[in-house]
Design a protein around this motif. Structure first.
Motif, mmCIF file in Angstrom:
data_model
loop_
_atom_site.group_PDB
_atom_site.id
_atom_site.type_symbol
_atom_site.label_atom_id
_atom_site.label_comp_id
_atom_site.label_asym_id
_atom_site.label_seq_id
_atom_site.Cartn_x
_atom_site.Cartn_y
_atom_site.Cartn_z
ATOM 1 N N SER A 162 0.837 -1.195 0.000
ATOM 2 C CA SER A 162 0.000 0.000 0.000
ATOM 3 C C SER A 162 0.871 1.243 0.000
ATOM 4 C CB SER A 162 -0.898 0.026 1.240
ATOM 5 O OG SER A 162 -1.936 -0.894 1.146
ATOM 6 N N PHE A 163 1.965 1.151 0.776
ATOM 7 C CA PHE A 163 2.809 2.331 0.963
ATOM 8 C C PHE A 163 4.245 1.873 1.125
ATOM 9 C CE2 PHE A 163 4.786 5.762 3.277
ATOM 10 C CZ PHE A 163 4.244 6.888 2.693
ATOM 11 N N ARG A 164 5.136 2.478 0.337
ATOM 12 C CA ARG A 164 6.546 2.090 0.446
ATOM 13 C C ARG A 164 7.439 3.323 0.425
ATOM 14 N NH1 ARG A 164 10.059 -2.411 -2.984
ATOM 15 N NH2 ARG A 164 11.961 -2.177 -1.725
ATOM 16 N N ILE A 165 8.294 3.420 1.454
ATOM 17 C CA ILE A 165 9.317 4.450 1.510
ATOM 18 C C ILE A 165 10.639 3.774 1.160
ATOM 19 C CG2 ILE A 165 10.460 6.191 2.922
ATOM 20 C CD1 ILE A 165 8.013 6.252 4.707
ATOM 21 N N CYS A 166 11.154 4.065 -0.019
ATOM 22 C CA CYS A 166 12.402 3.449 -0.460
ATOM 23 C C CYS A 166 13.598 4.133 0.191
ATOM 24 C CB CYS A 166 12.497 3.516 -1.985
ATOM 25 S SG CYS A 166 11.180 2.613 -2.837
ATOM 26 N N LYS A 167 14.786 3.611 -0.105
ATOM 27 C CA LYS A 167 15.991 4.121 0.530
ATOM 28 C C LYS A 167 16.234 5.590 0.183
ATOM 29 C CE LYS A 167 18.464 -0.252 1.021
ATOM 30 N NZ LYS A 167 19.688 -1.012 0.675
ATOM 31 N N ASN A 168 17.008 6.225 1.062
ATOM 32 C CA ASN A 168 17.404 7.631 0.896
ATOM 33 C C ASN A 168 16.232 8.601 1.044
ATOM 34 O OD1 ASN A 168 20.128 6.849 0.312
ATOM 35 N ND2 ASN A 168 19.486 6.383 -1.789
ATOM 36 N N CYS A 169 15.239 8.209 1.826
ATOM 37 C CA CYS A 169 14.153 9.120 2.199
ATOM 38 C C CYS A 169 14.320 9.506 3.664
ATOM 39 C CB CYS A 169 12.795 8.459 1.993
ATOM 40 S SG CYS A 169 12.303 8.255 0.265
ATOM 41 N N ASN A 216 12.974 12.340 6.983
ATOM 42 C CA ASN A 216 12.010 13.308 7.520
ATOM 43 C C ASN A 216 10.630 13.143 6.878
ATOM 44 O OD1 ASN A 216 14.048 14.669 9.172
ATOM 45 N ND2 ASN A 216 14.839 15.441 7.215
ATOM 46 N N ILE A 217 10.227 11.889 6.735
ATOM 47 C CA ILE A 217 8.897 11.576 6.218
ATOM 48 C C ILE A 217 7.972 11.318 7.402
ATOM 49 C CG2 ILE A 217 7.563 10.117 4.663
ATOM 50 C CD1 ILE A 217 9.900 11.639 3.322
ATOM 51 N N ARG A 218 6.822 11.993 7.423
ATOM 52 C CA ARG A 218 5.828 11.778 8.481
ATOM 53 C C ARG A 218 4.617 11.080 7.880
ATOM 54 N NH1 ARG A 218 3.454 16.305 10.214
ATOM 55 N NH2 ARG A 218 2.828 15.330 12.174
ATOM 56 N N VAL A 219 4.302 9.898 8.404
ATOM 57 C CA VAL A 219 3.146 9.125 7.957
ATOM 58 C C VAL A 219 2.194 9.070 9.145
ATOM 59 C CG1 VAL A 219 2.368 6.957 6.932
ATOM 60 C CG2 VAL A 219 4.693 7.771 6.498
ATOM 61 N N VAL A 220 1.124 9.876 9.094
ATOM 62 C CA VAL A 220 0.302 10.104 10.279
ATOM 63 C C VAL A 220 -1.182 9.958 9.943
ATOM 64 C CG1 VAL A 220 -0.317 11.755 12.089
ATOM 65 C CG2 VAL A 220 2.030 11.675 11.219
ATOM 66 N N ASN A 221 -1.878 9.147 10.731
ATOM 67 C CA ASN A 221 -3.338 9.076 10.721
ATOM 68 C C ASN A 221 -3.901 8.648 9.364
ATOM 69 O OD1 ASN A 221 -5.695 9.272 12.283
ATOM 70 N ND2 ASN A 221 -6.193 11.264 11.405
ATOM 71 N N ASN A 222 -3.224 7.702 8.713
ATOM 72 C CA ASN A 222 -3.712 7.162 7.453
ATOM 73 C C ASN A 222 -4.402 5.823 7.666
ATOM 74 O OD1 ASN A 222 -2.231 9.046 5.365
ATOM 75 N ND2 ASN A 222 -0.688 8.482 6.880
ATOM 76 N N THR A 223 -5.355 5.496 6.800
ATOM 77 C CA THR A 223 -5.948 4.166 6.768
ATOM 78 C C THR A 223 -5.284 3.400 5.625
ATOM 79 O OG1 THR A 223 -8.054 4.953 7.624
ATOM 80 C CG2 THR A 223 -8.059 2.833 6.483
ATOM 81 N N ILE A 224 -4.609 2.306 5.952
ATOM 82 C CA ILE A 224 -3.764 1.599 4.996
ATOM 83 C C ILE A 224 -4.300 0.188 4.822
ATOM 84 C CG2 ILE A 224 -1.422 0.815 4.511
ATOM 85 C CD1 ILE A 224 -0.421 3.163 6.231
ATOM 86 N N GLY A 268 -3.147 -2.550 3.258
ATOM 87 C CA GLY A 268 -2.218 -3.589 2.838
ATOM 88 C C GLY A 268 -0.880 -3.407 3.525
ATOM 89 N N LYS A 269 0.150 -4.027 2.985
ATOM 90 C CA LYS A 269 1.465 -3.948 3.595
ATOM 91 C C LYS A 269 2.067 -2.550 3.423
ATOM 92 C CE LYS A 269 3.182 -7.317 1.157
ATOM 93 N NZ LYS A 269 4.176 -8.305 0.654
ATOM 94 N N ALA A 270 2.905 -2.179 4.392
ATOM 95 C CA ALA A 270 3.646 -0.930 4.310
ATOM 96 C C ALA A 270 5.098 -1.208 4.658
ATOM 97 C CB ALA A 270 3.057 0.111 5.248
ATOM 98 N N CYS A 271 5.997 -0.423 4.080
ATOM 99 C CA CYS A 271 7.412 -0.715 4.243
ATOM 100 C C CYS A 271 8.218 0.573 4.248
ATOM 101 C CB CYS A 271 7.872 -1.618 3.091
ATOM 102 S SG CYS A 271 9.644 -1.954 3.077
ATOM 103 N N ASP A 272 9.209 0.631 5.160
ATOM 104 C CA ASP A 272 10.194 1.706 5.167
ATOM 105 C C ASP A 272 11.565 1.057 5.056
ATOM 106 O OD1 ASP A 272 11.881 3.823 5.620
ATOM 107 O OD2 ASP A 272 10.763 4.632 7.323
ATOM 108 N N ASP A 273 12.239 1.264 3.930
ATOM 109 C CA ASP A 273 13.546 0.647 3.682
ATOM 110 C C ASP A 273 14.688 1.346 4.396
ATOM 111 O OD1 ASP A 273 12.295 -1.161 2.033
ATOM 112 O OD2 ASP A 273 12.781 -0.108 0.182
#
Length: 272
Positions: free
Chosen positions: A230-237, A239-247, A249-254
């Protein structure tokens, strides 16, 4: 109704209604009248607004290159479609401070391509074979209150934002797409209150810094069986804020040990 004057007789007091006519607020272009001619005239005469009514089939992409033009649909049936399959793109925005509002774009592979700053896409309805909006090196872009439809027969990215900053993507619906949103090298931006329906990756971020992902709904389409995230933060990201979302499926922060923050999100079928 918009009142317009004959552009060849600006001192004439009689008001008429026709294509390629202007007064102090803009041009009115009705069914199948010539939008490219109106754009050229507007650029040459410093006219900001082009009002569009009815259906327009274009034989080549519309290009705004030299002046901040705002194209605004004046009726619910304001539509732009390709005249044939050779017309793959609807509009190039190459001048700063342009807008496209209240218009439907249907049947293009790439509907809007932006290479300019301070542009706004608002209240549009885009049916795209592949990409609804592509913005590259375009700062202060606002994409708000739109509906974007993909094509189930093509793999596509409805919104592709690359090497840009201060982007606002708010209150949009994106559906029928394999990969609705890709943000690449995007900074200091917002993705907020959108409904995103995907079949492969809902939102993918690559090399981004300072992006807030707030109050979105990211859902898996039931039309497809194979999906990644559903949501993927790949490498070299950072100061990302992921707040109060309805997701949904799978989510990933690399990025391990990163400055990214996940707070108060709700995963479908799991307690929130």
């Amino acid at each position: 109704e918009v009142q317009v004057k004959n552009m060849n007789s600006p001192n004439e007091n009689k008001y008429i209604y026709s294509a390629n006519m202007s007064y102090d607020i803009g041009l009115l272009i009705k069914d199948n009248e010539d939008i490219p001619t109106a754009i050229k005239f507007a650029e040459s005469n410093n006219i900001i607004y082009i009002f569009i009514k009815g259906l327009h089939k274009i034989s080549k992409p519309l290009e705004i290159n030299n002046f901040p033009i705002k194209m605004i649909g004046l009726s619910k049936d304001s539509r732009i479609t390709p005249a044939d399959s050779n017309v793959e793109c609807a509009t190039y925005l190459n001048a700063d401070n342009c807008s496209i509002m209240n218009i439907s774009l249907e049947g293009f592979s790439e509907s809007i391509i932006i290479h300019a700053d301070n542009c706004t896409i608002e209240n549009t309805n885009i049916f795209s074979d592949e990409t609804a909006i592509k913005a590259e090196k375009s700062n202060n872009t606002t994409i708000i209150n739109n509906i974007f439809h993909g094509d189930t027969n093509n793999e596509g990215v409805l919104l592709f934002i690359d090497n840009s900053a201060f982007i606002k993507i708010m209150n949009n619906t994106l559906d029928n797409s394999t990969n609705p949103i890709i943000l690449a090298s995007v900074g200091n931006s917002y993705l907020e209150r959108n409904e995103i329906i995907y079949s492969n990756i809902g939102v993918e971020m690559i090399g981004c810094n300072g992006v807030d992902i707030l109050n979105n709904s990211i859902k898996l389409s039931q039309k497809y069986g194979n999906f990644a995230y559903s949501f993927r933060i790949c490498k070299n990201c950072e100061n990302i804020r992921v707040v109060n979302n309805t997701i949904g499926g799978k989510a990933c922060d690399d990025n391990s040990n990163s400055t990214n923050k996940w707070e108060k999100n709700c995963w479908k079928d799991l307690p929130c």
